[in-house]
Scaffold this active site. Structure first.
Site, mmCIF file in Angstrom:
data_model
loop_
_atom_site.group_PDB
_atom_site.id
_atom_site.type_symbol
_atom_site.label_atom_id
_atom_site.label_comp_id
_atom_site.label_asym_id
_atom_site.label_seq_id
_atom_site.Cartn_x
_atom_site.Cartn_y
_atom_site.Cartn_z
ATOM 1 N N HIS A 17 0.842 -1.202 0.000
ATOM 2 C CA HIS A 17 0.000 0.000 0.000
ATOM 3 C C HIS A 17 0.879 1.255 0.000
ATOM 4 C CE1 HIS A 17 -3.086 -2.689 2.202
ATOM 5 N NE2 HIS A 17 -3.640 -2.393 1.048
ATOM 6 N N LYS A 41 -15.798 -7.849 3.604
ATOM 7 C CA LYS A 41 -14.648 -8.517 4.231
ATOM 8 C C LYS A 41 -14.747 -8.296 5.735
ATOM 9 C CE LYS A 41 -11.203 -7.337 0.653
ATOM 10 N NZ LYS A 41 -9.951 -6.575 0.451
HETATM 11 P P1 ADP Z 1 -9.904 -3.244 -0.801
HETATM 12 O O1 ADP Z 1 -10.515 -4.064 0.299
HETATM 13 O O2 ADP Z 1 -10.715 -2.044 -1.158
HETATM 14 O O3 ADP Z 1 -9.441 -4.018 -1.999
HETATM 15 P P2 ADP Z 1 -7.206 -3.161 0.186
HETATM 16 O O4 ADP Z 1 -6.781 -2.528 1.460
HETATM 17 O O5 ADP Z 1 -7.135 -4.645 0.119
HETATM 18 O O6 ADP Z 1 -8.642 -2.606 -0.118
HETATM 19 O O7 ADP Z 1 -6.393 -2.524 -0.994
HETATM 20 C C1 ADP Z 1 -6.479 -1.160 -1.305
HETATM 21 C C2 ADP Z 1 -5.839 -0.935 -2.646
HETATM 22 O O8 ADP Z 1 -4.447 -1.200 -2.554
HETATM 23 C C3 ADP Z 1 -6.376 -1.835 -3.762
HETATM 24 O O9 ADP Z 1 -6.388 -1.103 -4.960
HETATM 25 C C4 ADP Z 1 -5.361 -2.944 -3.819
HETATM 26 O O10 ADP Z 1 -5.301 -3.529 -5.108
HETATM 27 C C5 ADP Z 1 -4.094 -2.172 -3.508
HETATM 28 N N1 ADP Z 1 -3.057 -3.037 -2.956
HETATM 29 C C6 ADP Z 1 -3.131 -3.889 -1.932
HETATM 30 N N2 ADP Z 1 -1.955 -4.548 -1.747
HETATM 31 C C7 ADP Z 1 -1.119 -4.080 -2.707
HETATM 32 C C8 ADP Z 1 0.215 -4.365 -3.097
HETATM 33 N N3 ADP Z 1 0.926 -5.303 -2.497
HETATM 34 N N4 ADP Z 1 0.728 -3.675 -4.127
HETATM 35 C C9 ADP Z 1 -0.026 -2.752 -4.765
HETATM 36 N N5 ADP Z 1 -1.280 -2.452 -4.487
HETATM 37 C C10 ADP Z 1 -1.834 -3.104 -3.474
#
Ligand code: ADP
Length: 161
Positions: A17, A41
């Site tokens: 992130h 989730k």
């Molecule tokens: P959501 O539940 O809305 O998918 P997340 O917290 O899982 O939220 O992810 C937020 C954003 O960050 C999403 O666009 C996800 O694809 C991106 N993301 C999560 N992990 C990574 C990573 N390792 N590299 C790049 N982007 C990521």
């Protein structure tokens, strides 16, 4: 001034992130990381805990602020005057879900542009759920999350081992 929103669940925030946050700062003047309650989730951390960890992670980045998402993202975009929503892309598996979200948001608010940023190779397989799984089994997650997140994971999952 170009403002973008970076929404997500951040349960918890990872280096993946943060990689996206740094990339977004190259394109936008200001970024608001928007932490959402995600009914799809079941989150390990409460919204307040997730907000606190994100705030700690971006401390020192003066063009970044953190907020919670109440209601629709499409409305928050209008309220804040943001010109884009930033999302991170890892493997192709992210694509369909992201495409669906982006087009739904655009239907709700035709002004919304979603910008996808590709993560660094080292974070391509990094996701919060995997971090939680490793931490719950007592594994070392220091390569995936900042030290204070690692501590929080230990506090939360310590009893479950
Ligand atoms: P959501 O539940 O809305 O998918 P997340 O917290 O899982 O939220 O992810 C937020 C954003 O960050 C999403 O666009 C996800 O694809 C991106 N993301 C999560 N992990 C990574 C990573 N390792 N590299 C790049 N982007 C990521």
């Amino acid at each position: 001034m170009r403002l973008a929103l970076y929404p997500g669940t951040f349960d918890p925030i990872t280096y993946g992130h943060l990689d996206i946050v740094h990339r977004a700062l190259k394109l936008f003047d200001r970024l608001i990381v928007v932490v959402a309650e995600n009914p799809q989730k079941k989150s390990l951390f409460s919204l307040e805990e997730r907000l606190e960890m994100v705030r700690e992670a971006v401390r020192g980045l003066d063009r970044v602020s953190v907020d919670k998402l109440e209601g629709l993202l499409a409305d928050k975009v209008s309220r804040t005057g943001a010109c884009a929503v930033v999302r991170g892309l890892r493997a192709v598996t992210d694509f369909e879900y992201e495409f669906e979200m982006a087009l739904t948001n655009r239907t709700l608010n035709p002004e919304i542009e979603t910008v996808f940023l590709m993560t660094s190779m080292e974070y391509i397989y990094l996701r919060s759920s995997l971090v939680k799984e490793v931490a719950s089994l007592g594994g070392d997650v220091s390569h995936f999350v900042p030290p204070f997140v690692e501590r929080k994971l230990k506090e939360k999952l310590g009893g479950e081992r």
